[in-house]
Design an enzyme around this catalytic site. Structure first.
Site, mmCIF file in Angstrom:
data_model
loop_
_atom_site.group_PDB
_atom_site.id
_atom_site.type_symbol
_atom_site.label_atom_id
_atom_site.label_comp_id
_atom_site.label_asym_id
_atom_site.label_seq_id
_atom_site.Cartn_x
_atom_site.Cartn_y
_atom_site.Cartn_z
ATOM 1 N N GLN A 148 0.757 -1.066 -0.103
ATOM 2 C CA GLN A 148 0.014 -0.173 0.010
ATOM 3 C C GLN A 148 0.793 1.342 -0.342
ATOM 4 O O GLN A 148 1.953 1.353 0.729
ATOM 5 C CB GLN A 148 -1.199 -0.356 0.975
ATOM 6 C CG GLN A 148 -2.028 -1.025 0.653
ATOM 7 C CD GLN A 148 -1.639 -2.248 1.936
ATOM 8 O OE1 GLN A 148 -0.764 -3.034 1.255
ATOM 9 N NE2 GLN A 148 -2.004 -3.014 2.615
ATOM 10 N N LYS A 149 0.225 2.784 -0.458
ATOM 11 C CA LYS A 149 0.872 3.529 -0.532
ATOM 12 C C LYS A 149 2.741 3.683 -1.087
ATOM 13 O O LYS A 149 3.134 4.198 -0.328
ATOM 14 C CB LYS A 149 0.889 4.416 0.485
ATOM 15 C CG LYS A 149 -1.083 4.137 0.693
ATOM 16 C CD LYS A 149 -2.022 4.236 0.087
ATOM 17 C CE LYS A 149 -2.150 5.958 -0.472
ATOM 18 N NZ LYS A 149 -3.374 6.270 -1.638
ATOM 19 N N GLY A 200 2.142 1.791 -6.510
ATOM 20 C CA GLY A 200 2.253 0.367 -7.308
ATOM 21 C C GLY A 200 0.486 0.355 -8.016
ATOM 22 O O GLY A 200 0.895 0.081 -8.915
ATOM 23 N N THR A 201 0.367 1.824 -7.760
ATOM 24 C CA THR A 201 -1.433 1.252 -8.309
ATOM 25 C C THR A 201 -0.854 2.108 -9.586
ATOM 26 O O THR A 201 -0.893 1.260 -10.635
ATOM 27 C CB THR A 201 -1.985 2.787 -8.378
ATOM 28 O OG1 THR A 201 -2.615 1.598 -6.980
ATOM 29 C CG2 THR A 201 -3.763 2.723 -9.197
ATOM 30 N N LYS A 219 -10.245 -5.267 -14.488
ATOM 31 C CA LYS A 219 -9.352 -5.816 -14.695
ATOM 32 C C LYS A 219 -8.867 -6.082 -16.416
ATOM 33 O O LYS A 219 -9.396 -5.571 -17.624
ATOM 34 C CB LYS A 219 -9.143 -7.101 -14.529
ATOM 35 C CG LYS A 219 -9.510 -7.406 -12.548
ATOM 36 C CD LYS A 219 -9.473 -8.830 -12.375
ATOM 37 C CE LYS A 219 -10.558 -9.871 -12.889
ATOM 38 N NZ LYS A 219 -11.205 -10.684 -12.464
ATOM 39 N N HIS A 247 -4.019 -6.558 -1.397
ATOM 40 C CA HIS A 247 -2.800 -6.684 -0.746
ATOM 41 C C HIS A 247 -2.051 -7.278 -0.348
ATOM 42 O O HIS A 247 -1.628 -7.621 1.067
ATOM 43 C CB HIS A 247 -2.850 -5.159 -0.341
ATOM 44 C CG HIS A 247 -2.684 -4.111 -1.237
ATOM 45 N ND1 HIS A 247 -2.103 -3.205 -1.509
ATOM 46 C CD2 HIS A 247 -4.032 -3.034 -0.540
ATOM 47 C CE1 HIS A 247 -2.545 -2.166 -1.987
ATOM 48 N NE2 HIS A 247 -4.398 -1.999 -1.857
ATOM 49 N N HIS A 300 -4.771 8.197 3.592
ATOM 50 C CA HIS A 300 -5.923 7.058 2.520
ATOM 51 C C HIS A 300 -7.046 6.951 3.782
ATOM 52 O O HIS A 300 -7.914 7.039 3.383
ATOM 53 C CB HIS A 300 -4.878 6.642 1.880
ATOM 54 C CG HIS A 300 -5.572 5.543 1.348
ATOM 55 N ND1 HIS A 300 -6.484 6.228 0.110
ATOM 56 C CD2 HIS A 300 -5.434 4.128 1.012
ATOM 57 C CE1 HIS A 300 -6.567 5.778 -0.612
ATOM 58 N NE2 HIS A 300 -6.641 4.280 -0.385
ATOM 59 N N ARG A 308 0.147 13.809 -1.640
ATOM 60 C CA ARG A 308 -0.825 13.937 -0.635
ATOM 61 C C ARG A 308 -0.021 13.918 0.777
ATOM 62 O O ARG A 308 -0.575 15.097 1.853
ATOM 63 C CB ARG A 308 -1.864 13.517 -0.660
ATOM 64 C CG ARG A 308 -3.338 13.433 -0.861
ATOM 65 C CD ARG A 308 -4.642 12.694 -1.086
ATOM 66 N NE ARG A 308 -5.673 12.340 -2.096
ATOM 67 C CZ ARG A 308 -5.379 11.816 -3.251
ATOM 68 N NH1 ARG A 308 -4.965 11.044 -3.611
ATOM 69 N NH2 ARG A 308 -6.380 12.086 -3.261
#
EC number: 2.8.2.-
Length: 405
Positions: free
Chosen positions: A86-87, A90-91, A115, A141, A187, A313
């Site tokens: 997370q954070k 990775g996105t 997908k 995750h 988040h 952010r």
């Protein structure tokens, strides 16, 4: 008449030899007119930062840890498995994998669908295990412990046949722990929970006593940074170490399995080993270097270069020194892991760039033995430094890195 013809033939042969010699000197720098990868070859060389020759190495890594070249058989049974922490950016990286890799058969990504279909060129089997290709098939995750135990079975089920010859190449991204922690707090503050994560370990999920919640109700939206830091069960603390370590070594989430200090030591060493043994890992703070190492590791090219953004952010958070120190203490294992990972990452980058430059010099040398070599040809280094200072925890990572490229 015969004598005149012989002179003419001699001149013609001499001219051809002269042109061949001239070609050896001039052609290597003149022939790179284009590239099938979407940008010019010279731009490809200039796209990536020059390693800093003054970079001080903190850890010793043998060549086997620096050399990462994978003969990835996309038409065979090889699979890239993306461990998404997370954070850590990775996105964005996950989208690069399904939308930005130059492939014989590109991933089929249709509007409105979460997908993409990433089939091999020769058959309808996936070569990529990630959020955007197979979904969260091993849980939201999923960490190293979950993925290594889950991925083979999931693929066997999806493809309706057993395959023991698959090669799994694990990859991940890491981020500066303070920036990552602040980004996760923001988040969570907006309502994210990740409460559907399984945390599967040794065949079971943790009990409520082993993993108590930090909040009551549906989410933790609106929590202050102080509240976020005060929860002793917050999985944001040292998240990167926990997600990369083999949790079976410490009794999973059973905190009474071994003493706390011993547990921390085992987790950190396990995370280092797993990270070191992965086929590839990148750093969020170094997008271009991450792109470079991925391309050279898997022999896959991205269509468009990675971009380094200078605002997130986490950059908006104004912290005093005491708060920064508190975050670092809560993430002490992550701080140690990131220090280790950054050094390994930089050394791999320097090693690969030096190899490529040496190969290019050897390739450009003429076949004639009388060519004189300059002093620059005989050295094995990069000339222009890439200035990199120490991490500034009060700033977002982009503010003190992007301007130094």
């Amino acid at each position: 008449m015969v004598e005149r013809s012989s002179k003419f033939l001699f001149i013609a042969v001499g001219s051809v030899l002269f042109m061949l010699i001239l070609y050896q000197y001039v052609a290597p720098g003149m022939m790179n007119f284009g590239s099938p990868h979407g940008y010019m070859l010279e731009d490809d060389a200039d796209l990536f930062p020059t390693p800093d020759p003054h970079y001080v190495k903190k850890f010793y890594f043998p060549i086997r840890d620096l050399e990462r070249t994978v003969h990835f058989e996309i038409k065979g049974d090889d699979v890239i498995v993306f461990l998404h922490i997370q954070k850590t950016g990775g996105t964005t990286f996950g989208r690069h994998l399904v939308q930005n890799v130059r492939l014989e058969v590109p991933c089929d990504c249709r509007p409105g669908q979460k997908k993409c279909t990433c089939y091999r060129p020769n058959r309808k089997e996936t070569w990529l295990f990630s959020r955007f290709s197979t979904g969260w098939s091993c849980g939201l995750h999923a960490d190293w412990t979950e993925l290594t135990n889950c991925v083979p079975g999931v693929l066997n089920k999806k493809e309706s046949r057993m395959k023991n010859q698959r090669k799994f190449y694990y990859i991940t991204l890491l981020r500066d722990p303070v920036s990552r922690y602040l980004s996760e707090w923001r988040h969570v503050q907006r309502g994210a929970t990740w409460k559907t994560s399984l945390h599967m370990c040794d065949g079971r999920t943790p009990t409520p006593e082993e993993l108590p919640p930090c909040y009551e109700g549906t989410d933790w939206s609106g929590c202050t940074l102080q509240q976020f830091m005060d929860c002793p069960y917050n999985l944001a603390n040292n998240r990167q170490v926990r997600m990369l370590a083999d949790l079976s070594l410490v009794g999973c989430y059973n905190m009474s399995f071994i003493p706390e200090k011993k547990r921390a030591q085992v987790l950190l060493e396990s995370a280092k080993k797993n990270l070191r043994d992965m086929a590839f890992f990148g750093l969020t703070e170094f997008q271009r270097k991450t792109q470079y190492l991925f391309e050279r590791t898997f022999h896959l090219k991205f269509i468009r270069p990675f971009m380094q953004y200078n605002s997130t952010r986490a950059a908006d958070v104004d912290l005093d020194n005491d708060t920064i120190q508190r975050i670092e203490e809560l993430n002490d294992l992550d701080m140690q892991l990131y220090d280790y990972a950054r050094d390994l990452f930089q050394q791999r980058y320097m090693y690969k760039r030096q190899l490529e430059r040496r190969e290019q010099r050897l390739k450009n040398q003429p076949l004639f033995p009388f060519r004189r070599t300059s002093s620059s040809d005989s050295t094995f280094r990069d000339d222009a430094p890439e200035s990199e200072g120490s991490r500034l925890p009060t700033e977002d990572y982009m503010n003190h890195i992007i301007n130094r490229w």
